[in-house]
Scaffold this motif. Structure first.
Motif, short mmCIF file in Angstrom:
data_model
loop_
_atom_site.label_atom_id
_atom_site.label_comp_id
_atom_site.label_asym_id
_atom_site.label_seq_id
_atom_site.Cartn_x
_atom_site.Cartn_y
_atom_site.Cartn_z
N TYR A 187 -4.32 2.01 2.15
CA TYR A 187 -3.91 0.78 2.81
C TYR A 187 -2.59 0.95 3.56
O TYR A 187 -2.02 0.00 4.05
N GLU A 227 -11.00 7.80 -1.67
CA GLU A 227 -9.71 7.12 -1.76
C GLU A 227 -8.95 7.25 -0.46
O GLU A 227 -8.32 6.31 0.00
N GLY A 247 -2.53 -0.30 -2.20
CA GLY A 247 -3.68 0.22 -2.94
C GLY A 247 -3.61 -0.06 -4.43
O GLY A 247 -4.64 -0.19 -5.07
N ALA A 248 -2.40 -0.14 -4.99
CA ALA A 248 -2.29 -0.41 -6.43
C ALA A 248 -2.15 -1.91 -6.65
O ALA A 248 -2.00 -2.67 -5.69
N ASN A 249 -2.19 -2.34 -7.92
CA ASN A 249 -2.02 -3.77 -8.14
C ASN A 249 -0.55 -4.17 -8.05
O ASN A 249 0.35 -3.34 -8.14
N THR A 300 2.94 -2.09 -8.75
CA THR A 300 3.74 -1.80 -7.56
C THR A 300 5.16 -2.33 -7.72
O THR A 300 6.13 -1.64 -7.40
N ARG A 307 -2.83 -4.95 -0.50
CA ARG A 307 -3.63 -4.39 0.59
C ARG A 307 -2.93 -4.55 1.93
O ARG A 307 -3.27 -3.93 2.91
N ALA A 367 -9.40 3.60 0.26
CA ALA A 367 -8.36 2.92 -0.51
C ALA A 367 -6.99 3.18 0.08
O ALA A 367 -5.98 2.94 -0.57
N GLU A 407 -14.78 -2.90 -1.51
CA GLU A 407 -13.52 -3.63 -1.36
C GLU A 407 -13.01 -3.54 0.07
O GLU A 407 -12.44 -4.48 0.60
N CYS A 441 -1.42 -8.61 -12.06
CA CYS A 441 -2.16 -7.37 -12.37
C CYS A 441 -3.53 -7.36 -11.69
O CYS A 441 -4.18 -6.33 -11.62
N GLN A 442 -3.99 -8.51 -11.22
CA GLN A 442 -5.30 -8.57 -10.58
C GLN A 442 -5.19 -8.58 -9.05
O GLN A 442 -6.18 -8.39 -8.35
N LYS A 486 -4.30 -7.06 -5.65
CA LYS A 486 -4.10 -5.72 -5.11
C LYS A 486 -3.23 -5.80 -3.86
O LYS A 486 -3.37 -6.71 -3.06
#
Lengths: 366, 199
Positions: free
Chosen positions: A32, A26, A51-53, A57, A115, A30, B97, A110-111, A113
């Motif tokens: 970002y 992570e 990093g979260a959706n 967030t 980044r 992960a 990813e 929700c899908q 992310k």
């Protein structure tokens, strides 16, 4: 005994190693960094940890998009327009988006992310829903069972709402009630009075929040409010309007009329029928009489259903009073607020007088 | 015949044909039915399953033989395998990813589905039951994944052709007809039996 301890140790060690690996991955993959989310072209902007959706967030920043399934991509309600930074459309979103939505960059939050920096667009109403820690400025006894409360918002905070909307008031634990509870009450103050909120509350026997308001709250106490909510507000048109309310249903109508004055809307005639049982149930009469005097487009018609004493108001049920004041209602627009029974009866009368059903707006107490 | 003398290559082919994890054991049915509507996503999911089963089979072999067996904790295999698979797919998802958006879109988004895919867990459990060696377990993992991918690709191909050309009675549309087709494919796979035995 030793075997149990070994089992626990081995399993813990295995989970520990895997967790460590996950944390390392992570950290390297992960992470970002800090991303900026811009809402409605600069109206709001948050710096968040990527990093979260997007849905979660935004929720962490107290911007709540509606979500039925809690972010599992199975309800399709958390849609919002992502103008930039969302990456390509995912197959997991496809089933919930129409072709039109796909081309106009609507995504399932929700899908998506977070980044990198993201620019999104959400309905204006969602932005103005906030939580307020208020102080009660005053409590006024309007009638034997109706009080008016004025809540002062924290220094430097303002609220933006449409006249007619409501807010949720939270009660704190009291007596046998151990939990915080909230109930919705219509806002009676004008949107221009944006540093405070006024609510009109009628006592409901054994009602959890009204009991709290009537028996425990006093001026100077703190109170928590969330709002504004609701689809009951004045629609833009040139039509003459008729407002009908009973009891504490007066609140949103008062807000609407005060807002019309503030916005200088004088080309629409407005008549406010206020139904009460007897004279002791009337309030705000002087204020509405004064408005009537100052603004020729406004008419105030209080009606008493069971009062044999000598009074200057109309007599009879509010539905009868409305009916005898109009021949045809083809060109009118109606705003109703009160008990479900009253609203149902009023709708019947309005429709029988020719008012199209889609021009009757109401806020039903339930 | 002692199983441990069987060449890993034989195990690989047997896992695809005679012992196809989906068509003979009917494991991993839920994602098999859900994602087999079109060929492209079924190939993506199939590739993800091949990858995950190939990688998790030897890891789980190591966990079982080097950690659980020495401490006589074989009964913990279910929990151990599940957390290994879950953690592995999570890590791989993060890596993919980050490394390639294209790969993420074709393969990565299916990884969370695989975390709870019983074919992967089944694959790890068969390693133990059939007492494979380390090399055999790699071959079996790869074979089981490939067999699963082959089956879903076959079903997706048939379903997408049927959508255009065949009329299915309304009661059987969707999962119903997919199950019937799967049954027929499974029967066809019986034709392979007798070539080789790995259990």
């Amino acid at each position: 005994m030793t075997s149990i301890i070994t089992a626990v140790l081995v399993l813990s060690a295995l989970s520990g190693i895997l967790t460590l690996l996950l944390l390392i991955a992570e950290f390297f993959f992960a992470n970002y960094g800090e991303c900026t989310i811009d809402v409605n072209k600069g109206e709001k902007s948050f710096k968040v940890e990527g990093g979260a959706n997007l849905l979660m967030t935004l929720a962490s920043q107290k911007l709540f998009l509606p979500s039925g399934c809690g972010g599992r991509g199975s309800c399709g309600t958390c849609k919002c327009r992502v103008l930039e930074g969302a990456g390509p459309l995912l197959p997991t979103e496809m089933p919930y988006l129409s072709d039109e939505e796909k081309t106009s960059n609507v995504r399932l939050s929700c899908q998506v992310k977070v980044r990198n920096d993201i620019r999104i667009e959400v309905p204006e109403e969602l932005l103005s829903i906030k939580e307020f820690e208020t102080v009660i400025e005053s409590i006024t006894d309007f009638t034997h069972d109706i009080k008016g409360l004025r809540f002062k918002l924290p220094e430097g905070t303002t609220i933006r709402f449409k006249a007619g909307q409501f807010a949720n008031l939270f009660s704190r634990p009291y007596d046998d009630v151990k939990e915080e509870t909230s109930r919705a009450y219509s806002i009676s103050s004008a949107p221009s009075d944006n540093k405070a909120l006024e609510l009109v509350i009628r006592y409901v026997p054994n009602g959890m929040v009204t009991t709290y308001v009537f028996n425990h709250l006093k001026a100077g106490d703190k109170a928590r409010l969330i709002g504004p909510f609701g689809e009951f507000f004045l629609r833009d048109s040139d039509r003459e309007i008729i407002c009908i309310a009973g009891g504490s249903g007066l609140a949103p109508i008062r807000s609407i009329i005060l807002d019309m004055i503030d916005r200088g809307i004088s080309n629409r005639k407005a008549t406010f029928f206020f139904g009460a049982v007897s004279q002791r149930d009337l309030y705000y009469v002087d204020e509405f009489k004064a408005i009537e005097k100052a603004h020729p487009w406004f008419r105030f018609v209080p009606a008493l259903s069971k009062d044999d004493s000598d009074h200057p108001y109309e007599n009879g049920l509010i539905t009868d009073v409305v009916a005898r004041n109009y021949d045809s209602m083809n060109e009118l627009e109606a705003y109703l607020c009160g008990s479900p029974g009253m609203i149902g009866a009023c709708c019947k009368v309005l429709i029988s007088k020719g008012m199209p059903e889609d021009r009757i707006y109401f806020d039903k107490f339930s | 015949m002692d199983i441990q003398t069987v060449h890993p290559f034989v195990i690989f082919f047997a896992a695809i044909t005679t012992n196809n994890i989906l068509l003979t054991n009917f494991l991993g049915m839920c994602s098999f039915l859900a994602v087999s509507k079109d060929l492209k996503s079924s190939l993506g999911l199939g590739a993800a399953v091949i990858f995950v089963s190939t990688c998790t089979a030897p890891i789980n072999w190591l966990v079982y033989h080097k950690l659980l067996v020495p401490y006589e904790l074989e009964y913990l295999q279910y929990i151990a395998f599940i957390i290994v698979i879950a953690a592995f797919t999570q890590i791989i998802e993060m890596v993919i990813e980050r490394v390639s958006t294209l790969l993420y879109l074709t393969l990565g988004i299916f990884l969370p589905l695989i975390t709870v895919n019983c074919a992967i867990l089944g694959c790890a459990l068969f390693l133990v039951i059939r007492q494979y060696t380390f090399m055999q377990s790699i071959a079996y993992g790869m074979g089981a994944g490939t067999g699963w991918a082959l089956a879903i690709a076959a079903l997706a191909g048939i379903r997408s052709r049927m959508e255009k050309k065949s009329k299915v009675i309304p009661e059987l549309e969707g999962a119903g007809i997919a199950l019937v087709i799967t049954g027929i494919i499974a029967m066809a796979f019986i034709g392979f039996s007798g070539i080789v035995r790995i259990n």
